[in-house]
Design a protein around this motif. Structure first.
Motif, PDB file in Angstrom:
ATOM      1  N   TRP A  20      -3.733   4.054  -6.988  1.00  0.00           N
ATOM      2  CA  TRP A  20      -3.989   3.945  -8.429  1.00  0.00           C
ATOM      3  C   TRP A  20      -5.135   4.831  -8.900  1.00  0.00           C
ATOM      4  N   CYS A  21      -5.797   5.542  -8.000  1.00  0.00           N
ATOM      5  CA  CYS A  21      -7.006   6.309  -8.313  1.00  0.00           C
ATOM      6  C   CYS A  21      -6.669   7.736  -8.749  1.00  0.00           C
ATOM      7  N   VAL A  23     -13.933   5.049  -4.842  1.00  0.00           N
ATOM      8  CA  VAL A  23     -12.988   6.033  -4.307  1.00  0.00           C
ATOM      9  C   VAL A  23     -12.864   7.184  -5.286  1.00  0.00           C
ATOM     10  N   HIS A  26      -9.052   6.435  -0.086  1.00  0.00           N
ATOM     11  CA  HIS A  26      -8.438   6.616  -1.401  1.00  0.00           C
ATOM     12  C   HIS A  26      -7.627   5.381  -1.780  1.00  0.00           C
ATOM     13  N   CYS A  45      -8.664  10.497  -6.899  1.00  0.00           N
ATOM     14  CA  CYS A  45      -8.164  10.637  -5.520  1.00  0.00           C
ATOM     15  C   CYS A  45      -6.978  11.614  -5.478  1.00  0.00           C
TER      16      CYS A  45
END
Length: 179
Positions: free
Chosen positions: A98-99, A142, A95, A102
């Protein structure tokens, strides 16, 4: 800024495996002394044991390894020791902070892994901190989740899955849960 540094230090300290905890006590204690000398608030240090609790004003943390089925991978050596050499199947969540997807998937995975009560572990690998691991396992997007058994990747998926899909993924890895 100081509080953020303290939180990061505590997070890193609590993510250490139980057997490494005693070797890190002196460095943590010396940092507390340095903080006290510079008039910076610090955490109360207590006598250390395998299930020591650290107390801050708002929370209690336990470092007991028997209750930890989810852990953050610190580096390649940590990954080797806690994932590759694990006798228990491990779900590896690649992960990034910033995702957005995720952040949606992680709680679902953690909940499903916890439900299996130690029959499976969950390793969290931040791709920004562990780029070499992401490259080694050919992570191109991710979240990427790997199912590992006896050091080998046996299954994987990319993207967000709903609770039923996550449960089916875990059941394929360890077999259906008997309750």
């Amino acid at each position: 800024m100081v509080q953020m540094a303290q939180r990061l230090l505590l997070k890193r300290f609590l993510s250490l495996p139980g057997r490494c905890l005693t070797s890190q006590v002196q460095s943590f204690s010396s940092l507390s002394v340095k903080c006290a000398q510079t008039h910076v608030p610090h955490f109360t240090t207590l006598p250390f044991s395998r299930s020591t609790k650290f107390t801050t004003a708002a929370r209690q943390f336990s470092t007991s390894s028997s209750h930890r089925v989810t852990f953050s991978v610190q580096n390649k050596d940590d990954f080797q020791e806690r994932v590759i050499e694990s006798e228990i199947p491990v779900v590896v969540d690649f992960h990034a902070q910033w995702c957005g997807p995720c952040k949606i998937l992680a709680p679902r995975l953690e909940k499903a892994v916890a439900k299996h009560q130690g029959k499976v572990l969950m390793a969290k690998v931040d791709i920004d901190d562990n780029t070499d691991l992401a490259l080694e396992y050919e992570v191109s997007a991710v979240p990427t989740v790997l199912a590992m058994k006896n050091g080998c990747v046996v299954d994987q998926f990319v993207g967000v899955k709903d609770d039923d899909q996550v449960e089916a993924f875990l059941n394929k890895l360890i077999g259906p849960q008997t309750t």
